[in-house]
Design a protein around this motif. Structure first.
Motif, PDB file in Angstrom:
ATOM      1  N   ILE A 250       0.831  -1.207   0.000  1.00 20.66           N
ATOM      2  CA  ILE A 250       0.000   0.000   0.000  1.00 20.66           C
ATOM      3  C   ILE A 250       0.861   1.251   0.000  1.00 20.66           C
ATOM      4  O   ILE A 250       0.539   2.245  -0.668  1.00 20.66           O
ATOM      5  CB  ILE A 250      -0.936  -0.019   1.224  1.00 20.66           C
ATOM      6  N   SER A 251       1.980   1.224   0.709  1.00 16.21           N
ATOM      7  CA  SER A 251       2.854   2.403   0.758  1.00 16.21           C
ATOM      8  C   SER A 251       3.606   2.619  -0.543  1.00 16.21           C
ATOM      9  O   SER A 251       3.893   3.763  -0.925  1.00 16.21           O
ATOM     10  CB  SER A 251       3.850   2.265   1.910  1.00 16.21           C
ATOM     11  N   VAL A 252       3.938   1.542  -1.242  1.00 12.93           N
ATOM     12  CA  VAL A 252       4.697   1.655  -2.492  1.00 12.93           C
ATOM     13  C   VAL A 252       3.804   2.053  -3.657  1.00 12.93           C
ATOM     14  O   VAL A 252       4.254   2.716  -4.597  1.00 12.93           O
ATOM     15  CB  VAL A 252       5.416   0.321  -2.787  1.00 12.93           C
ATOM     16  N   LEU A 253       2.533   1.677  -3.588  1.00 10.55           N
ATOM     17  CA  LEU A 253       1.626   1.878  -4.720  1.00 10.55           C
ATOM     18  C   LEU A 253       1.523   3.330  -5.174  1.00 10.55           C
ATOM     19  O   LEU A 253       1.592   3.598  -6.386  1.00 10.55           O
ATOM     20  CB  LEU A 253       0.245   1.324  -4.358  1.00 10.55           C
ATOM     21  N   PRO A 254       1.353   4.330  -4.284  1.00 12.74           N
ATOM     22  CA  PRO A 254       1.263   5.715  -4.768  1.00 12.74           C
ATOM     23  C   PRO A 254       2.485   6.180  -5.528  1.00 12.74           C
ATOM     24  O   PRO A 254       2.365   6.869  -6.551  1.00 12.74           O
ATOM     25  CB  PRO A 254       1.073   6.520  -3.471  1.00 12.74           C
ATOM     26  N   VAL A 255       3.680   5.806  -5.053  1.00  9.50           N
ATOM     27  CA  VAL A 255       4.903   6.217  -5.741  1.00  9.50           C
ATOM     28  C   VAL A 255       4.989   5.569  -7.118  1.00  9.50           C
ATOM     29  O   VAL A 255       5.394   6.213  -8.094  1.00  9.50           O
ATOM     30  CB  VAL A 255       6.142   5.851  -4.891  1.00  9.50           C
ATOM     31  N   MET A 256       4.603   4.310  -7.218  1.00 10.53           N
ATOM     32  CA  MET A 256       4.643   3.627  -8.512  1.00 10.53           C
ATOM     33  C   MET A 256       3.667   4.266  -9.497  1.00 10.53           C
ATOM     34  O   MET A 256       3.976   4.421 -10.680  1.00 10.53           O
ATOM     35  CB  MET A 256       4.317   2.139  -8.317  1.00 10.53           C
ATOM     36  N   VAL A 257       2.485   4.650  -9.014  1.00 17.16           N
ATOM     37  CA  VAL A 257       1.499   5.293  -9.897  1.00 17.16           C
ATOM     38  C   VAL A 257       2.025   6.635 -10.385  1.00 17.16           C
ATOM     39  O   VAL A 257       1.930   6.971 -11.575  1.00 17.16           O
ATOM     40  CB  VAL A 257       0.162   5.450  -9.163  1.00 17.16           C
ATOM     41  N   ILE A 258       2.598   7.422  -9.466  1.00 15.04           N
ATOM     42  CA  ILE A 258       3.157   8.720  -9.850  1.00 15.04           C
ATOM     43  C   ILE A 258       4.291   8.538 -10.857  1.00 15.04           C
ATOM     44  O   ILE A 258       4.383   9.274 -11.847  1.00 15.04           O
ATOM     45  CB  ILE A 258       3.653   9.475  -8.597  1.00 15.04           C
ATOM     46  N   PHE A 259       5.141   7.559 -10.628  1.00 17.43           N
ATOM     47  CA  PHE A 259       6.259   7.327 -11.538  1.00 17.43           C
ATOM     48  C   PHE A 259       5.771   6.884 -12.916  1.00 17.43           C
ATOM     49  O   PHE A 259       6.343   7.280 -13.932  1.00 17.43           O
ATOM     50  CB  PHE A 259       7.196   6.273 -10.956  1.00 17.43           C
ATOM     51  N   MET A 260       4.722   6.083 -12.970  1.00 17.58           N
ATOM     52  CA  MET A 260       4.192   5.628 -14.255  1.00 17.58           C
ATOM     53  C   MET A 260       3.679   6.799 -15.087  1.00 17.58           C
ATOM     54  O   MET A 260       3.909   6.862 -16.301  1.00 17.58           O
ATOM     55  CB  MET A 260       3.083   4.605 -14.023  1.00 17.58           C
TER      56      MET A 260
END
Length: 276
Positions: A250-260
């Protein structure tokens, strides 16, 4: 021609193997989050034998001990405000050093270089003592305000501005623009690559920060996501790897979405930050 095709196939296979090695921890984290308590402790396989959403359900339902959405919201406030503060201060400071006739400019530049050699951890005690006297502990201020001192960011933007032609700025002044209008409409677009790069680095640094927040925050309602995950790991859930991995996903998901979504801008910023 046949030899070149074989070489390309070999390189592709090698790249896939290397990518798999680097992705293996992420895959382990993702699949373990769908395992039950017993399987996550004893299983040696990557894929779960019995898929379950119990770990995620427990995280979102048990808001008394693990308000993970609140932790994410706190993290968003800290990272966005801290990144905006650092970029704003860095751009203004770098432009002042590069263009304005400041007294003692040489001393300021030397001090800037020396400041980059100071380990960040050395500043923790005076910062902690300062915020303690101000009554700022267990608030967002200790997490946001120190972000304004981006010495490396100031220095990089300053060097970028040294190669920027001042004739363009003078043309803006001739047209009747003031300093802030020239900075916003003429100078800032030229330093956009390095600004994007530094903003991304600052965002990641604040998002993943643990040591400094752990010193100034000890209330559950003001924790960031890293502090929240640490509380889960060190608390009663340390025997449940599945729940720990679920909170990490859950903590990694926002950063991955922003990076995508911002990938091309970030890559462009990294590749052009050294081009003058």
């Amino acid at each position: 021609m046949k030899g070149k095709n074989v070489s390309k196939i070999f390189l592709v296979i090698l790249a896939c193997l290397v990518a798999y090695i680097f992705l293996l921890p992420l895959l382990f984290m993702f699949f373990t989050s769908f395992k039950g308590v017993a399987e996550s402790v004893t299983s040696r396989t990557l894929l779960p034998k019995a898929w379950t959403l119990e770990n995620y359900r427990e995280l979102f339902m048990n808001t008394a001990t693990s308000p993970i959405l609140l932790w994410l919201f706190n993290t968003v406030i800290v990272t966005v405000a801290g990144t905006a503060l650092r970029i704003t201060v860095s751009v203004l400071a770098a432009y002042s050093l590069a263009r304005l006739p400041l007294p003692g400019k040489s001393f300021l530049l030397v001090s800037l270089i020396w400041a980059m050699a100071v380990p960040e951890i050395v500043t923790y005690f005076p910062l902690f003592y300062t915020f303690k006297l101000m009554g700022g502990l267990n608030t967002f201020w200790p997490l946001i305000l120190p972000s304004g001192s981006g010495v490396m960011c100031i220095y990089l933007i300053y060097n970028f501005l040294l190669a920027f032609p001042q004739e363009l700025e003078e043309a803006g002044f001739v047209e009747g623009a003031n300093v802030f209008q020239v900075l916003w409409h003429i100078v800032l677009p030229s330093v956009k690559p390095v600004v994007i790069t530094q903003a991304f680095i600052t965002f990641l640094g604040l998002y993943n920060s643990y040591l400094w927040p752990s010193l100034v925050i000890n209330r559950n309602e003001t924790r960031t996501i890293t502090l929240g995950i640490a509380a889960l790991v060190l608390g009663e859930n340390y025997t449940n790897p599945g729940m720990m991995m679920a909170s990490t996903v859950i903590s990694v998901l926002p950063v991955m979405v922003i990076f995508m979504f911002a990938n091309k801008y970030i890559v462009k910023g990294f590749t052009q930050s050294g081009i003058k």
